[in-house]
Design an enzyme around this catalytic site. Structure first.
Site, PDB file in Angstrom:
ATOM      1  N   HIS A  79       0.801  -1.130  -0.065  1.00 42.68           N
ATOM      2  CA  HIS A  79      -0.090   0.106  -0.022  1.00 42.68           C
ATOM      3  C   HIS A  79       0.888   1.071   0.243  1.00 42.68           C
ATOM      4  O   HIS A  79       1.685   1.692   1.042  1.00 42.68           O
ATOM      5  CB  HIS A  79      -0.966  -0.079   1.274  1.00 42.68           C
ATOM      6  CG  HIS A  79      -2.225   0.909   0.979  1.00 42.68           C
ATOM      7  ND1 HIS A  79      -3.214   0.411   1.035  1.00 42.68           N
ATOM      8  CD2 HIS A  79      -2.148   2.338   0.771  1.00 42.68           C
ATOM      9  CE1 HIS A  79      -4.295   1.380   0.936  1.00 42.68           C
ATOM     10  NE2 HIS A  79      -3.407   2.453   0.688  1.00 42.68           N
ATOM     11  N   LEU A  80       0.926   1.893  -1.162  1.00 42.29           N
ATOM     12  CA  LEU A  80       1.798   3.013  -1.496  1.00 42.29           C
ATOM     13  C   LEU A  80       1.659   4.229  -0.276  1.00 42.29           C
ATOM     14  O   LEU A  80       0.516   4.415  -0.043  1.00 42.29           O
ATOM     15  CB  LEU A  80       1.707   3.655  -2.853  1.00 42.29           C
ATOM     16  CG  LEU A  80       2.380   4.637  -3.132  1.00 42.29           C
ATOM     17  CD1 LEU A  80       3.673   4.411  -3.572  1.00 42.29           C
ATOM     18  CD2 LEU A  80       1.676   5.434  -4.451  1.00 42.29           C
ATOM     19  N   HIS A  81       2.407   4.616   0.205  1.00 36.13           N
ATOM     20  CA  HIS A  81       2.277   5.838   0.886  1.00 36.13           C
ATOM     21  C   HIS A  81       3.433   6.941   0.886  1.00 36.13           C
ATOM     22  O   HIS A  81       4.568   6.553   0.675  1.00 36.13           O
ATOM     23  CB  HIS A  81       2.007   5.478   2.539  1.00 36.13           C
ATOM     24  CG  HIS A  81       3.050   4.476   2.847  1.00 36.13           C
ATOM     25  ND1 HIS A  81       2.952   3.178   2.567  1.00 36.13           N
ATOM     26  CD2 HIS A  81       4.121   4.620   3.897  1.00 36.13           C
ATOM     27  CE1 HIS A  81       4.154   2.498   3.172  1.00 36.13           C
ATOM     28  NE2 HIS A  81       4.595   3.388   3.873  1.00 36.13           N
ATOM     29  N   VAL A  82       3.098   8.317   1.040  1.00 37.83           N
ATOM     30  CA  VAL A  82       4.255   9.240   0.941  1.00 37.83           C
ATOM     31  C   VAL A  82       4.403   9.867   2.506  1.00 37.83           C
ATOM     32  O   VAL A  82       3.300  10.038   3.004  1.00 37.83           O
ATOM     33  CB  VAL A  82       3.749  10.304   0.062  1.00 37.83           C
ATOM     34  CG1 VAL A  82       4.794  11.526   0.156  1.00 37.83           C
ATOM     35  CG2 VAL A  82       3.279  10.138  -1.480  1.00 37.83           C
TER      36      VAL A  82
END
Length: 173
Positions: free
Chosen positions: A126-129
């Site tokens: 799950h991509l996150h910045v």
């Protein structure tokens, strides 16, 4: 190369492999998707939900005020997101940088994406910045001598400071 040993994050980062999706398109065992389905935003550190993204506090911060901007869509890459989701994420990263600088008085901000396990992502599915406020003098001898990083601010206090600023954000349609 030195390695950061952080066993306190094990429970949070368990299950980093992609998981089967449920009827809503969320991964059934994804810690982020699970938090998005819950309604207690304060407990989960969710500062605000937007159309395509969520801004939340990192439960295991590297520094006081460590935020994450995440797509609601369960995706491990930017390419898999819709153009609207990518655009909203970047706009919110910009807003988050401004907020931690003005509200928390950060002297600088590290912004980054660890896309994939090999790139250092603790939860690569799950991509996150990461939006990480930095303060002059926020490093000292403890990480070197004691292998310990002191974070001297309660997450509830940071949440209360940041929440009004995120609630005030108005995104262009």
């Amino acid at each position: 190369m030195k390695k950061l040993y952080a066993p306190w994050r094990t429970h949070y980062a368990r299950g980093v492999a992609p998981k089967p999706k449920n009827d809503n398109g969320a991964a059934s065992d994804c810690v982020f998707c699970t938090q998005f389905q819950q309604s207690d935003d304060h407990e989960n550190g969710v500062l605000r939900r937007f159309t395509h993204t969520v801004v939340m506090l990192n439960k295991y911060p590297y520094n006081a005020g460590h935020l994450m901007v995440l797509p609601l869509q369960h995706s491990g890459t930017l390419h898999q997101l819709t153009a609207n989701a990518r655009q909203e994420m970047i706009e919110l990263v910009s807003q988050a940088q401004h907020i931690v600088t003005t509200v928390l008085g950060a002297h600088g901000v590290n912004i980054g994406i660890n896309a994939g396990k090999a790139a250092g992502a603790g939860i690569p599915a799950h991509l996150h910045v990461h939006v990480l406020p930095r303060f002059e003098g926020d490093t000292n001898f403890m990480p070197i001598l004691c292998n310990t990083k002191a974070i001297s601010v309660d997450l509830s206090v940071i949440y209360a400071q940041l929440k009004p600023a995120f609630d005030a954000i108005v995104l262009a349609p």
